[in-house]
Enzyme design. Structure first.
Site, short mmCIF file in Angstrom:
data_model
loop_
_atom_site.label_atom_id
_atom_site.label_comp_id
_atom_site.label_asym_id
_atom_site.label_seq_id
_atom_site.Cartn_x
_atom_site.Cartn_y
_atom_site.Cartn_z
N CYS A 74 -4.53 9.58 14.37
CA CYS A 74 -4.07 8.75 15.48
C CYS A 74 -4.03 9.57 16.77
O CYS A 74 -3.77 10.78 16.74
CB CYS A 74 -2.66 8.25 15.19
SG CYS A 74 -2.55 7.13 13.80
N CYS A 86 -0.34 13.07 6.07
CA CYS A 86 0.30 11.78 6.38
C CYS A 86 1.02 11.20 5.15
O CYS A 86 1.73 10.22 5.28
CB CYS A 86 -0.72 10.80 6.92
SG CYS A 86 -2.16 10.63 5.90
N CYS A 145 -0.97 11.77 17.58
CA CYS A 145 -0.65 12.89 16.69
C CYS A 145 -1.82 13.84 16.49
O CYS A 145 -1.82 14.63 15.54
CB CYS A 145 -0.19 12.36 15.33
SG CYS A 145 1.28 11.35 15.43
N CYS A 197 6.82 6.61 10.67
CA CYS A 197 5.71 5.93 11.35
C CYS A 197 4.49 5.85 10.42
O CYS A 197 3.87 4.80 10.27
CB CYS A 197 5.39 6.67 12.64
SG CYS A 197 4.15 5.89 13.66
N CYS A 198 4.16 6.99 9.76
CA CYS A 198 3.02 7.00 8.82
C CYS A 198 3.28 6.03 7.66
O CYS A 198 2.35 5.42 7.15
CB CYS A 198 2.80 8.40 8.26
SG CYS A 198 1.79 9.47 9.30
#
Ligand code: SF4
Length: 235
Positions: free
Chosen positions: A205, A231, A208, A122-123
């Site tokens: 985010c 990240c 997270c 996702c990162c």
């Protein structure tokens, strides 16, 4: 000496950092903006260090470019802060860099809630690839890393060879303590993310980032349910 990633050798960084060794953050910024001019960008996450750096940068280069990696998953408070900063520093060029795909496209392509199952993936989609794209337009970038933030940041220098992004990473705040960051913010009455007053010392985010109990590592609220601590922007 030509200050470009593919020209500088390891020893050149040592020479540069030796020259900057006794300078304060403002002088480091003057030196790097003089060296790189418009080929220097600040990648800002709008945390507390970011507020200090934006204020210092505005004293050195009024029309500096600042880029925020807008993952689409940030807290409302973070977007509100960006609006306040734009108002306070109207001549700065603040850009929001988006991922190539929307959250909906990501869910279709990778499945729902990728940040829970594969936060690294996702990162990569929402931060690393967009930053790579942005940094390819510049010779160097500024980051607000401080040495005391984590063991992985202890050896950070003012000017660093950044093999991950094939760039030169400048970190003017390496020696600052958290207390000094907040003293500067309060002294200059800078805006800051209101979540910091609600036990969020480090903010990323929304999915997270969790609040942190008093006395805990300030970064322990990031990816709290996984082994992940960074990240990937600063590996
Ligand atoms: S911090 Fe979380 S939500 Fe944000 S890009 Fe990384 S994994 Fe995704």
């Amino acid at each position: 000496m030509k200050l470009q990633f593919d020209v500088l050798q390891k020893g050149d960084y040592e020479v540069i950092n030796k020259e900057l060794e006794r300078k304060d953050s403002l002088d480091v910024l003057k030196w790097v903006y003089n060296a790189f001019g418009d080929k220097l960008v600040y990648s800002c996450s709008f945390g507390a260090e970011g507020m200090v750096l934006i204020d210092l940068i505005s004293k050195v280069k009024k029309d500096a470019t600042i880029v925020f990696l807008d993952t689409d998953f940030h807290f409302k408070e973070t977007y509100d802060l960006i609006d306040q900063v734009k108002e306070r520093y109207p001549s700065l060029n603040i850009e929001l860099a988006k991922p190539e795909i929307t959250p909906e496209e990501q869910a279709k392509q990778y499945g729902e809630r990728l940040w829970e199952r594969e936060p690294d993936a996702c990162c990569k989609v929402r931060k690393l690839v967009p930053l790579e794209r942005e940094l390819s337009r510049y010779d160097a970038w500024i980051s607000g890393l401080r040495r005391e933030q984590s063991p992985t940041r202890i050896n950070t220098q003012f000017v660093n060879q950044d093999n991950r992004f094939q760039s030169i990473k400048v970190c003017p705040l390496i020696h600052w303590t958290e207390e000094e960051i907040w003293m500067y913010i309060n002294l200059h009455k800078l805006p800051y993310n209101e979540l910091h007053d609600k036990s969020y010392p480090s903010i990323g985010c929304e999915y997270c980032t969790k609040p942190v109990a008093e006395g805990e590592d300030p970064r322990s609220g990031r990816w709290a349910n996984s082994e992940k601590t960074e990240c990937g922007l600063h590996k």
